[in-house]
Write an enzyme that holds these catalytic residues in place. Structure first.
Site, PDB file in Angstrom:
ATOM      1  N   HIS A 125     -22.387  34.061 -39.835  1.00 56.43           N
ATOM      2  CA  HIS A 125     -23.105  34.885 -40.804  1.00 56.43           C
ATOM      3  C   HIS A 125     -22.873  36.354 -40.488  1.00 56.43           C
ATOM      4  O   HIS A 125     -22.769  36.757 -39.329  1.00 56.43           O
ATOM      5  CB  HIS A 125     -24.596  34.555 -40.826  1.00 56.43           C
ATOM      6  CG  HIS A 125     -25.366  34.965 -39.609  1.00 56.43           C
ATOM      7  ND1 HIS A 125     -25.963  36.196 -39.489  1.00 56.43           N
ATOM      8  CD2 HIS A 125     -25.652  34.307 -38.459  1.00 56.43           C
ATOM      9  CE1 HIS A 125     -26.593  36.282 -38.323  1.00 56.43           C
ATOM     10  NE2 HIS A 125     -26.419  35.144 -37.673  1.00 56.43           N
ATOM     11  N   ASP A 137     -24.796  39.093 -33.082  1.00 59.12           N
ATOM     12  CA  ASP A 137     -25.481  38.202 -34.019  1.00 59.12           C
ATOM     13  C   ASP A 137     -25.330  38.728 -35.437  1.00 59.12           C
ATOM     14  O   ASP A 137     -26.200  39.439 -35.939  1.00 59.12           O
ATOM     15  CB  ASP A 137     -26.964  38.093 -33.642  1.00 59.12           C
ATOM     16  CG  ASP A 137     -27.705  37.067 -34.464  1.00 59.12           C
ATOM     17  OD1 ASP A 137     -27.049  36.143 -34.948  1.00 59.12           O
ATOM     18  OD2 ASP A 137     -28.926  37.204 -34.627  1.00 59.12           O
ATOM     19  N   GLU A 171     -28.384  34.500 -43.265  1.00 63.03           N
ATOM     20  CA  GLU A 171     -28.902  33.622 -42.216  1.00 63.03           C
ATOM     21  C   GLU A 171     -30.174  34.172 -41.624  1.00 63.03           C
ATOM     22  O   GLU A 171     -31.112  33.418 -41.322  1.00 63.03           O
ATOM     23  CB  GLU A 171     -27.861  33.425 -41.114  1.00 63.03           C
ATOM     24  CG  GLU A 171     -28.212  32.353 -40.090  1.00 63.03           C
ATOM     25  CD  GLU A 171     -29.036  32.850 -38.908  1.00 63.03           C
ATOM     26  OE1 GLU A 171     -29.521  32.019 -38.120  1.00 63.03           O
ATOM     27  OE2 GLU A 171     -29.187  34.087 -38.768  1.00 63.03           O
ATOM     28  N   GLU A 172     -30.235  35.478 -41.442  1.00 58.80           N
ATOM     29  CA  GLU A 172     -31.422  36.083 -40.844  1.00 58.80           C
ATOM     30  C   GLU A 172     -32.648  35.937 -41.741  1.00 58.80           C
ATOM     31  O   GLU A 172     -33.771  36.090 -41.274  1.00 58.80           O
ATOM     32  CB  GLU A 172     -31.162  37.567 -40.534  1.00 58.80           C
ATOM     33  CG  GLU A 172     -30.071  37.822 -39.508  1.00 58.80           C
ATOM     34  CD  GLU A 172     -30.382  37.265 -38.130  1.00 58.80           C
ATOM     35  OE1 GLU A 172     -31.499  36.765 -37.914  1.00 58.80           O
ATOM     36  OE2 GLU A 172     -29.505  37.324 -37.262  1.00 58.80           O
ATOM     37  N   GLU A 198     -23.177  31.000 -33.421  1.00 62.77           N
ATOM     38  CA  GLU A 198     -24.407  31.780 -33.410  1.00 62.77           C
ATOM     39  C   GLU A 198     -24.505  32.637 -32.153  1.00 62.77           C
ATOM     40  O   GLU A 198     -23.595  32.672 -31.332  1.00 62.77           O
ATOM     41  CB  GLU A 198     -25.628  30.851 -33.497  1.00 62.77           C
ATOM     42  CG  GLU A 198     -26.289  30.852 -34.871  1.00 62.77           C
ATOM     43  CD  GLU A 198     -26.849  32.203 -35.273  1.00 62.77           C
ATOM     44  OE1 GLU A 198     -26.938  33.116 -34.426  1.00 62.77           O
ATOM     45  OE2 GLU A 198     -27.217  32.357 -36.440  1.00 62.77           O
ATOM     46  N   HIS A 274     -31.056  41.393 -31.441  1.00 65.17           N
ATOM     47  CA  HIS A 274     -31.856  41.887 -32.562  1.00 65.17           C
ATOM     48  C   HIS A 274     -32.415  43.293 -32.309  1.00 65.17           C
ATOM     49  O   HIS A 274     -33.522  43.613 -32.743  1.00 65.17           O
ATOM     50  CB  HIS A 274     -33.005  40.932 -32.896  1.00 65.17           C
ATOM     51  CG  HIS A 274     -32.568  39.741 -33.711  1.00 65.17           C
ATOM     52  ND1 HIS A 274     -33.456  38.837 -34.254  1.00 65.17           N
ATOM     53  CD2 HIS A 274     -31.339  39.308 -34.080  1.00 65.17           C
ATOM     54  CE1 HIS A 274     -32.793  37.901 -34.914  1.00 65.17           C
ATOM     55  NE2 HIS A 274     -31.499  38.161 -34.818  1.00 65.17           N
TER      56      HIS A 274
END
Length: 812
Positions: A125, A137, A171-172, A198, A274
């Site tokens: 993603h 990510d 995806e998030e 991932e 993140h």
């Protein structure tokens, strides 16, 4: 070779065979370039131009280049940009419902020119959470996938099956784009298995942490093909237990597509996952190369496998799998593991029974009680230390100084175990031969590990291989050294040989312990204000100490004295405790090389509450502040004095989700909130929320239909009051799914040019009432910032990561 010998049948055959057996991922400059280009646009939340236009255009440009370059080869390449709309319910985070509208998928189908009936799916993603560039990510995975696509498209040997490379753009938003592909795309019906790429950390090795369900042939394919294997069934069973508050697209393909797969993720350095620090320069070239080697090799092996065509033939059964220091993967069917486990357990019980029947041996039951008591007292003692640390206000001192937790909790646990057994040796076992005591406590450790082996096997857990190793190798070593031990006791020769015999299981076990701490230490920085991190860390360290020391207990009884060991452990404990209590072990760091940021959510919010007559009951505006770790704002207040406990808020139980605009249903994780008054927010595109109709149905319910027009991310909250319940609605499968507190949460997002969101629900009891609230989240653009927000953000320290945006909350 191609240029010089293109007319030579011999060299063409050599080239084909070399591609089949030695296909190597190209050196990573191209992957590095892709990674830097994708992340250069900054954060890419769903709906933003960075995600829906800039990144999509770049990926399509690179895919078109690959298509043109490979046109003369034996493969054909098709591209489809999908913008699905859909809805589903999921039991993640206590349970909620998701609705998405025109999110983006880029699906690339690579197959032989004659076509392919069966497809593999490779998924990454490219979207991110707000305020993070998302290099690990998951931009790096998409960069690697582009190069894997390039390599497979340009190989001269035709693939046996096809591959769909899915670059998903949502995806998030809790796995929305993958759901749109697997439930709506026409290619999805031909997908037989998948690989999901991932990240839960930044760089390092990518670990296989989920496979299946069942389908052991996928694990066998990874074992056979992976160049740098890193896999553990322990990780799979821990992750699927729900202990780790995370999920991946693996769940969607498994649950909604009913297809098996392999889930890989980077796990190292989860401290900056993140956050704004997740940048491309932190991902080492070696990590990209290793991931590319593995994914290319495994994917090619699967698309050349006959098993993919009829995977149902090989579906049944699970696999036990684990790697040995990343060198080789051991894998065998779970049913073989069950037989092996019981054989090892039976051999151990026979050994113990024979020892117990011989005269002169100690009381095994009594010794087992002493060992268990020592472990229980040790755990309680260390937890008391953890409680004291918490009361002193020094929680998470180890977050930036991991080894300080070992020096505090590890020394306390080790010292307590040694002290209790030393007292038992001197006071309870006075006069008993030391060699006999040492032999007895080896048997105690063997018995306890054997019991855990039997229990885990009966539970059907593949992780039972761990106690199997911890029983088989020590038992075999003891039997081989029985004569040496009997005649010389704990001689230097015996000690060295004993340690050598335990090397394999202990090295593997300590490696698993390292993985546990590598994952759980960063998680404590984002697990909310309600889980006491000292209890978690103290428990993990103590359990690790107990497990590691188990087969060394008998050395306590063989040693003449333990006072110097106890003195050394005590000194380290006292020194570390003093450093911690004086505040010299600060939990966070803004270091450019190794940041350990404190995570804070900071949202400029305007809330409007209406009564039953539709009149405004109250309205306020402020900066809504959430700390996502246990320390709250205690380290922030000295730097920003107005953020203090005087502005701390409490939950309003009569309002949906306490009356606060949660982006996701995580209020149970963070019950401590602060609300600093601030001017009203005035977005250029305010939310339009209206009731379209209210009608009584012939089956005795009230149907209410609403329309909402707002930003790309919104959250809907429904709270039935006493006497009312939801019977059906327009989301998911039509059955309302409530969260842990009995309320309903619907997460909404849309891509570009989405129409007005229209939804409805039915209330079961006409006389009942339901509170409806909606929050709109402005993640990007000029509406995502205000002057007051910017002013406060500038005052946050460099060791913090305040993730901020603007919210408008409306409740009726």
């Amino acid at each position: 070779l191609k240029q010089l010998n293109k007319h030579s049948t011999y060299y063409q055959d050599v080239l084909r065979r070399s591609e089949h057996h030695c296909l190597i991922f190209p050196l990573p400059p191209q992957s590095r370039r892709h990674l830097e280009e994708i992340t250069s646009v900054g954060p890419r939340p769903v709906g933003s131009p960075e995600n829906e236009v800039l990144t999509v255009d770049y990926l399509l440009e690179q895919i078109e280049t690959i298509r043109v370059e490979s046109a003369a080869g034996p493969h054909q390449l098709a591209v489809d940009v999908q913008r699905p709309t859909g809805t589903f319910s999921i039991d993640f985070l206590g349970g909620f419902t998701s609705y998405y509208d025109r999110v983006t998928n880029i699906a690339v189908r690579l197959e032989p020119k004659g076509g392919a009936q069966h497809l593999m799916l490779a998924n990454c993603h490219f979207d991110t959470v707000a305020n993070s560039p998302g290099a690990s990510d998951d931009a790096v995975s998409c960069a690697v996938m582009l190069e894997v696509l390039h390599s497979l498209a340009n190989q001269s040997t035709p693939l046996l099956h096809g591959v769909v490379f899915l670059f998903n753009g949502a995806e998030e938003n809790i796995l929305q784009a993958s759901h749109g592909f697997i439930t709506q795309h026409p290619w999805a019906k031909q997908v037989r298995a998948f690989i999901n790429l991932e990240a839960a950390g930044v760089g390092g090795k990518e670990v296989v942490f989920q496979t299946g369900p069942e389908n052991p042939w996928l694990v066998q394919a990874y074992v056979h093909a992976a160049k740098h294997p890193f896999a553990s069934v322990v990780g799979q069973e821990v992750f699927q237990s729900g202990i780790i508050p995370s999920d991946t697209d693996f769940r969607i393909y498994r649950d909604f597509g009913n297809i098996p797969g392999i889930d890989l993720a980077f796990i190292e350095n989860g401290f900056i996952y993140h956050t704004k620090h997740d940048t491309s320069d932190r991902i080492l070239t070696d990590s990209i190369q290793r991931a590319g080697d593995n994914i290319l090799a495994v994917l090619r092996h699967l698309v050349m496998s006959e098993k993919l065509a009829d995977s149902s033939e090989y579906r049944h059964g699970n696999m036990v799998f684990f790697d040995l220091l990343g060198v080789v993967v051991v894998a065998y069917p779970a049913r073989v593991g069950t037989i092996l486990n019981y054989m090892v357990a039976a051999a151990s019980f026979l050994y113990l029974a024979k020892k117990a029947s011989q005269p002169g041996n100690g009381d095994l039951a009594c010794a087992t009680g002493v060992a268990l008591l020592s472990w229980f007292v040790t755990l309680m003692s260390v937890l008391i230390v953890a409680l004291l640390v918490t009361l002193l206000g020094r929680s998470m001192f180890w977050y930036n100084h991991f080894y300080a937790s070992i020096c505090l909790y590890g020394t306390a646990a080790s010292g307590k175990i040694i002290l209790i057994h030393t007292l038992a040796k001197n006071l309870y076992y006075g006069g008993v031969r030391l060699v006999g005591l040492g032999d007895l406590y080896f048997d105690v450790s063997l018995l306890l590990w054997c019991c855990s082996l039997v229990w885990l096997t009966q539970q059907g857990l593949c992780s039972a291989y761990v106690p199997m190793l911890m029983v088989a190798f020590p038992l075999l070593t003891k039997l081989l050294l029985a004569k040496e031990f009997k005649h010389r006791g704990a001689s230097m020769k015996y000690s060295v040989l004993y340690l050598l015999g335990l090397t394999l299981p202990y090295v593997h076990f300590m490696f698993l312990i390292w993985v546990v701490f590598e994952i759980f230490t960063p998680i404590m920085g984002r697990s909310g204000t309600e889980i006491p991190p000292e209890v978690v860390m103290a428990t993990l360290v103590t359990l690790a100490t107990i497990f590691i020391s188990s087969f060394f207990l008998h050395f306590i009884y063989l040693a003449r004295s333990t006072k110097w060991i106890l003195a050394g452990l005590g000194s380290v404990f006292v020194f570390t405790f003093l450093l911690m209590s004086c505040g010299l072990l600060f939990p966070y760091s803004g270091s450019a090389d190794s940041p350990r940021p404190k995570r804070v959510f900071l949202q400029h919010t305007t809330r409007t509450f209406h009564n039953l007559r539709g009149q405004v009951e109250s309205q306020d505006s402020g900066l809504w502040i959430n700390s996502f770790d246990y320390t709250g704002i205690q380290h922030i207040t000295p730097l920003i004095p107005e953020i203090n406990d005087s502005v701390r808020t409490s939950c309003r139980e009569d309002r949906p989700f306490c009356g606060y605009p949660w982006f996701l249903p995580v209020k149970f994780l963070s019950k401590k909130n602060w609300y600093l008054p601030a001017p009203e927010v005035s977005p250029s595109a305010p939310v339009e929320f209206s009731l379209l109709s209210r009608e009584e149905t012939s089956w005795g319910t009230i149907k209410m239909t609403f329309s909402v027009k707002g930003p790309c991310h919104m959250s809907l909250y429904l709270m039935p009051h006493r006497g009312a319940s939801l019977s059906t609605w327009s989301f998911g499968d039509g059955t309302p799914q409530f969260d842990l507190s009995g309320e309903y949460f619907v997460f909404y997002s849309h891509g570009l040019d989405a129409p007005t969101w229209i939804f409805w629900f039915e209330i079961q009891v006409p006389s009942g009432m339901i509170s409806v609230a909606i929050s709109t989240h402005y993640f990007f653009g000029r509406d995502s910032r205000t002057a007051q927000l910017e002013e406060v953000l500038r005052r946050f320290p460099t060791w913090s990561f305040p993730s901020s945006w603007v919210i408008f909350f409306f409740s009726t």
